[in-house]
Design a protein around this motif. Sequence first.
Motif, PDB file in Angstrom:
ATOM      1  N   ILE A  89       3.980   5.449  -5.504  1.00  0.00           N
ATOM      2  CA  ILE A  89       4.235   5.433  -6.876  1.00  0.00           C
ATOM      3  C   ILE A  89       3.258   6.551  -7.571  1.00  0.00           C
ATOM      4  CG2 ILE A  89       3.627   4.278  -9.129  1.00  0.00           C
ATOM      5  CD1 ILE A  89       4.426   1.640  -7.422  1.00  0.00           C
ATOM      6  N   GLU A  90       2.028   6.832  -6.823  1.00  0.00           N
ATOM      7  CA  GLU A  90       0.969   7.813  -7.298  1.00  0.00           C
ATOM      8  C   GLU A  90       1.625   8.977  -7.052  1.00  0.00           C
ATOM      9  OE1 GLU A  90      -3.008   6.699  -6.039  1.00  0.00           O
ATOM     10  OE2 GLU A  90      -2.783   4.748  -6.970  1.00  0.00           O
ATOM     11  N   ASN A  94       0.897  -1.267  -0.122  1.00  0.00           N
ATOM     12  CA  ASN A  94      -0.024   0.057  -0.042  1.00  0.00           C
ATOM     13  C   ASN A  94       0.808   1.249  -0.040  1.00  0.00           C
ATOM     14  OD1 ASN A  94      -2.474  -1.256  -0.124  1.00  0.00           O
ATOM     15  ND2 ASN A  94      -2.563  -1.562   1.934  1.00  0.00           N
ATOM     16  N   THR A  95       2.022   1.395   0.713  1.00  0.00           N
ATOM     17  CA  THR A  95       2.916   2.478   0.697  1.00  0.00           C
ATOM     18  C   THR A  95       3.540   2.605  -0.551  1.00  0.00           C
ATOM     19  OG1 THR A  95       3.364   2.127   3.078  1.00  0.00           O
ATOM     20  CG2 THR A  95       4.730   3.538   1.704  1.00  0.00           C
ATOM     21  N   ASN A 112       4.403  10.375  -7.031  1.00  0.00           N
ATOM     22  CA  ASN A 112       5.756  10.703  -7.633  1.00  0.00           C
ATOM     23  C   ASN A 112       5.319  10.595  -9.163  1.00  0.00           C
ATOM     24  OD1 ASN A 112       8.027  11.268  -5.784  1.00  0.00           O
ATOM     25  ND2 ASN A 112       6.898   9.335  -4.746  1.00  0.00           N
ATOM     26  N   GLN A 113       4.157  10.047  -9.501  1.00  0.00           N
ATOM     27  CA  GLN A 113       3.711  10.024 -10.939  1.00  0.00           C
ATOM     28  C   GLN A 113       4.427   8.975 -11.713  1.00  0.00           C
ATOM     29  OE1 GLN A 113       3.286  14.382 -12.088  1.00  0.00           O
ATOM     30  NE2 GLN A 113       1.548  14.448 -11.148  1.00  0.00           N
ATOM     31  N   LEU A 114       4.622   8.029 -11.141  1.00  0.00           N
ATOM     32  CA  LEU A 114       5.341   6.829 -11.976  1.00  0.00           C
ATOM     33  C   LEU A 114       4.710   5.772 -12.293  1.00  0.00           C
ATOM     34  CD1 LEU A 114       8.397   6.972  -9.295  1.00  0.00           C
ATOM     35  CD2 LEU A 114       8.285   8.222 -11.524  1.00  0.00           C
ATOM     36  N   GLN A 115       3.393   5.910 -12.310  1.00  0.00           N
ATOM     37  CA  GLN A 115       2.499   4.529 -12.946  1.00  0.00           C
ATOM     38  C   GLN A 115       2.832   4.144 -14.188  1.00  0.00           C
ATOM     39  OE1 GLN A 115       1.447   7.661 -11.709  1.00  0.00           O
ATOM     40  NE2 GLN A 115      -0.530   7.642 -10.689  1.00  0.00           N
ATOM     41  N   ASP A 116       3.475   4.873 -15.122  1.00  0.00           N
ATOM     42  CA  ASP A 116       3.953   4.635 -16.353  1.00  0.00           C
ATOM     43  C   ASP A 116       5.245   3.865 -16.431  1.00  0.00           C
ATOM     44  OD1 ASP A 116       5.006   6.997 -16.025  1.00  0.00           O
ATOM     45  OD2 ASP A 116       4.871   7.584 -18.232  1.00  0.00           O
ATOM     46  N   LYS A 117       6.128   4.077 -15.197  1.00  0.00           N
ATOM     47  CA  LYS A 117       7.195   3.546 -15.253  1.00  0.00           C
ATOM     48  C   LYS A 117       7.509   2.337 -14.194  1.00  0.00           C
ATOM     49  CE  LYS A 117       9.440   7.915 -16.308  1.00  0.00           C
ATOM     50  NZ  LYS A 117      10.524   9.209 -16.186  1.00  0.00           N
ATOM     51  N   VAL A 118       6.589   2.274 -13.251  1.00  0.00           N
ATOM     52  CA  VAL A 118       6.872   1.117 -12.117  1.00  0.00           C
ATOM     53  C   VAL A 118       5.614   0.229 -12.463  1.00  0.00           C
ATOM     54  CG1 VAL A 118       7.052   0.598 -10.062  1.00  0.00           C
ATOM     55  CG2 VAL A 118       8.085   2.811 -10.929  1.00  0.00           C
TER      56      VAL A 118
END
Length: 81
Positions: free
Chosen positions: A27-28, A21-22, A30-36
């Motif tokens: 990820i959200e 959950n953390t 830091n807006q990394l949904q498309d990278k992680v």
Amino acid sequence: MVVSVCIGSSCHLKGSYDIINTFKELIEKNQLQDKVELSAAFCLGKCMDGVTVKVDDELVLGVNRENMHEVFQKYVLDACR
């Protein structure tokens, strides 16, 4: 980048779902949904070492609430920059 958090019995008892959950929140944030890509993994074979996280091919042992942000910074944020 693929991040897998162990949810085997030992890691589950040591808080692996809190770690997942953390990771989701960070990820959200830091807006990394498309990278992680975040996933759960059954036993990664390091049951005595606390929650185990696999980042691509590297195992990170002993992840917990206290060091979670440091682990995210080192293994995810720094690698995505």
